[in-house]
Write a protein that holds these residues in place. Sequence first.
Motif, PDB file in Angstrom:
ATOM      1  N   SER A  20       0.805  -1.325  -0.019  1.00  0.00           N
ATOM      2  CA  SER A  20      -0.164   0.093   0.068  1.00  0.00           C
ATOM      3  C   SER A  20       0.767   1.386  -0.071  1.00  0.00           C
ATOM      4  N   PHE A  21       2.106   1.067   0.273  1.00  0.00           N
ATOM      5  CA  PHE A  21       2.990   2.362   0.567  1.00  0.00           C
ATOM      6  C   PHE A  21       3.827   2.608  -0.735  1.00  0.00           C
ATOM      7  N   PHE A  22       4.104   1.453  -1.444  1.00  0.00           N
ATOM      8  CA  PHE A  22       4.964   1.661  -2.822  1.00  0.00           C
ATOM      9  C   PHE A  22       5.041   0.384  -3.501  1.00  0.00           C
ATOM     10  N   ASP A  23       5.447   0.359  -4.729  1.00  0.00           N
ATOM     11  CA  ASP A  23       5.091  -0.817  -5.473  1.00  0.00           C
ATOM     12  C   ASP A  23       6.639  -1.172  -5.982  1.00  0.00           C
ATOM     13  N   GLU A  24       6.391  -2.265  -7.085  1.00  0.00           N
ATOM     14  CA  GLU A  24       7.921  -2.940  -7.536  1.00  0.00           C
ATOM     15  C   GLU A  24       8.478  -1.971  -8.152  1.00  0.00           C
ATOM     16  N   ASN A  25       7.865  -1.048  -8.794  1.00  0.00           N
ATOM     17  CA  ASN A  25       8.882  -0.110  -9.650  1.00  0.00           C
ATOM     18  C   ASN A  25       9.992   0.448  -9.091  1.00  0.00           C
ATOM     19  N   VAL A  26       9.870   0.670  -7.916  1.00  0.00           N
ATOM     20  CA  VAL A  26      10.955   1.138  -7.163  1.00  0.00           C
ATOM     21  C   VAL A  26      12.260   0.409  -7.140  1.00  0.00           C
ATOM     22  N   ARG A  27      12.025  -0.916  -6.737  1.00  0.00           N
ATOM     23  CA  ARG A  27      13.255  -1.748  -6.800  1.00  0.00           C
ATOM     24  C   ARG A  27      13.794  -2.227  -8.367  1.00  0.00           C
ATOM     25  N   GLU A  28      12.744  -2.241  -9.174  1.00  0.00           N
ATOM     26  CA  GLU A  28      13.253  -2.511 -10.768  1.00  0.00           C
ATOM     27  C   GLU A  28      13.853  -1.426 -11.030  1.00  0.00           C
ATOM     28  N   GLU A  32      18.024  -1.454 -12.103  1.00  0.00           N
ATOM     29  CA  GLU A  32      18.451  -0.973 -13.703  1.00  0.00           C
ATOM     30  C   GLU A  32      19.561  -0.036 -13.291  1.00  0.00           C
ATOM     31  N   ILE A  33      19.344   1.005 -12.509  1.00  0.00           N
ATOM     32  CA  ILE A  33      20.397   1.994 -12.416  1.00  0.00           C
ATOM     33  C   ILE A  33      21.653   1.245 -11.929  1.00  0.00           C
ATOM     34  N   ALA A  34      21.635   0.271 -10.902  1.00  0.00           N
ATOM     35  CA  ALA A  34      22.714  -0.325 -10.315  1.00  0.00           C
ATOM     36  C   ALA A  34      23.147  -1.253 -11.460  1.00  0.00           C
ATOM     37  N   GLN A  35      22.387  -1.706 -12.478  1.00  0.00           N
ATOM     38  CA  GLN A  35      22.867  -2.775 -13.360  1.00  0.00           C
ATOM     39  C   GLN A  35      23.576  -4.018 -12.734  1.00  0.00           C
ATOM     40  N   ALA A  58      15.458 -12.988  -7.694  1.00  0.00           N
ATOM     41  CA  ALA A  58      14.804 -13.080  -9.207  1.00  0.00           C
ATOM     42  C   ALA A  58      15.600 -12.693 -10.203  1.00  0.00           C
ATOM     43  N   ARG A  59      16.790 -11.841  -9.979  1.00  0.00           N
ATOM     44  CA  ARG A  59      17.696 -11.474 -11.068  1.00  0.00           C
ATOM     45  C   ARG A  59      18.945 -12.330 -10.863  1.00  0.00           C
ATOM     46  N   GLY A  60      18.902 -13.270 -10.246  1.00  0.00           N
ATOM     47  CA  GLY A  60      20.117 -14.147 -10.123  1.00  0.00           C
ATOM     48  C   GLY A  60      21.243 -13.800  -9.308  1.00  0.00           C
ATOM     49  N   LEU A  61      20.866 -12.845  -8.066  1.00  0.00           N
ATOM     50  CA  LEU A  61      21.924 -12.548  -7.003  1.00  0.00           C
ATOM     51  C   LEU A  61      21.668 -13.327  -5.822  1.00  0.00           C
ATOM     52  N   LYS A  62      22.746 -13.584  -5.279  1.00  0.00           N
ATOM     53  CA  LYS A  62      22.767 -14.177  -3.705  1.00  0.00           C
ATOM     54  C   LYS A  62      22.598 -12.787  -3.066  1.00  0.00           C
ATOM     55  N   VAL A  63      21.971 -12.998  -1.668  1.00  0.00           N
ATOM     56  CA  VAL A  63      21.753 -12.052  -1.165  1.00  0.00           C
ATOM     57  C   VAL A  63      22.021 -12.462   0.707  1.00  0.00           C
ATOM     58  N   ILE A  64      22.600 -11.290   1.443  1.00  0.00           N
ATOM     59  CA  ILE A  64      22.687 -11.484   2.532  1.00  0.00           C
ATOM     60  C   ILE A  64      21.661 -10.291   3.116  1.00  0.00           C
ATOM     61  N   ALA A  65      20.780 -10.668   3.830  1.00  0.00           N
ATOM     62  CA  ALA A  65      19.461  -9.977   4.410  1.00  0.00           C
ATOM     63  C   ALA A  65      19.535  -9.752   5.855  1.00  0.00           C
ATOM     64  N   ILE A  66      19.830  -8.345   6.203  1.00  0.00           N
ATOM     65  CA  ILE A  66      20.066  -8.055   7.643  1.00  0.00           C
ATOM     66  C   ILE A  66      18.885  -6.996   8.193  1.00  0.00           C
ATOM     67  N   ASP A  67      18.245  -7.345   9.420  1.00  0.00           N
ATOM     68  CA  ASP A  67      17.512  -6.593   9.920  1.00  0.00           C
ATOM     69  C   ASP A  67      17.555  -6.748  11.378  1.00  0.00           C
ATOM     70  N   GLN A  68      17.005  -5.540  12.098  1.00  0.00           N
ATOM     71  CA  GLN A  68      17.181  -5.384  13.418  1.00  0.00           C
ATOM     72  C   GLN A  68      16.008  -6.405  14.001  1.00  0.00           C
ATOM     73  N   SER A  69      15.008  -6.658  13.312  1.00  0.00           N
ATOM     74  CA  SER A  69      13.958  -7.420  13.693  1.00  0.00           C
ATOM     75  C   SER A  69      13.973  -8.907  13.053  1.00  0.00           C
ATOM     76  N   ALA A  70      14.180  -9.896  14.269  1.00  0.00           N
ATOM     77  CA  ALA A  70      14.036 -11.370  13.903  1.00  0.00           C
ATOM     78  C   ALA A  70      12.604 -11.663  13.535  1.00  0.00           C
ATOM     79  N   GLY A  71      11.628 -10.906  13.758  1.00  0.00           N
ATOM     80  CA  GLY A  71      10.040 -11.376  13.165  1.00  0.00           C
ATOM     81  C   GLY A  71      10.279 -11.145  11.833  1.00  0.00           C
ATOM     82  N   MET A  72      10.600  -9.808  11.333  1.00  0.00           N
ATOM     83  CA  MET A  72      10.508  -9.503   9.961  1.00  0.00           C
ATOM     84  C   MET A  72      11.378 -10.434   9.182  1.00  0.00           C
ATOM     85  N   LEU A  73      12.571 -10.759   9.779  1.00  0.00           N
ATOM     86  CA  LEU A  73      13.408 -11.844   8.845  1.00  0.00           C
ATOM     87  C   LEU A  73      12.623 -13.278   8.840  1.00  0.00           C
TER      88      LEU A  73
END
Length: 207
Positions: A20-28, A32-35, A58-73
Amino acid sequence: MNSKKYFESVASHWDKMQKSFFDENVREKAFEIAQTQPGNLAADIGAGTGFITEGLVARGLKVIAIDQSAGMLKVLKSKFMLGDKVDCRVGEAEKLPIEDNRVDYVFANMYLHHVKSPPKAIKEMARILKPGGMLVITDIDEHEFEFLKTEHHDRWMGFKRKDVEKWLDEANLMDVSVDCIGETCCAESNSGSEKASVSIFIATGKK
Ligand SMILES: C[S@@+](CC[C@H](N)C(=O)[O-])C[C@H]1O[C@@H](n2cnc3c(N)ncnc32)[C@H](O)[C@@H]1O
């Protein structure tokens, strides 16, 4: 309630809130800008339930995801049960649990306006980048909507782009740019009497 408790309390319905705040265009647009290149390693800081992580995988990268909240992770993890593409780590802005010079990209979407010290958080994100790696921050411009602080636990009422540019410079990043991404972040106050629509910027810099 502090920020950590707030995000623990909204973890199970964050995906719906986020949509409800923002959509996928932000990340896409950010990707694109980061190539982004398949096979590269990225960090998603303030990853939440994985809005950015999902797009990177989805773009084939591996990710380390960090957050202060164990619930979100926990919610994020439930989406990536199979495979070794995502490594989730609980951690704080001031001391990210990643070694120096480790990742090709650092993404931070709607995270900076929650941290205590944005310049310190930026230096910490620069620390974990490999030489040549890129920091990509998407966040909101300065605004006047108090309810985003009182109801959504935002710490900062957005940012002036020139401040963000200065913080990336101070983190010794090169080719620094802070620009419009052509997207907005929208929210309605609990009473329904106020509607926020705030433009989103993209800040990039290379180590
Ligand atoms: C607005 S949410 C954005 C989540 C996700 N990036 C997205 O786009 O949906 C901000 C996230 O940053 C995390 N966060 C806030 N302050 C933090 C801090 N000091 N250290 C680590 N994570 C933090 C919160 O727990 C929350 O998951």
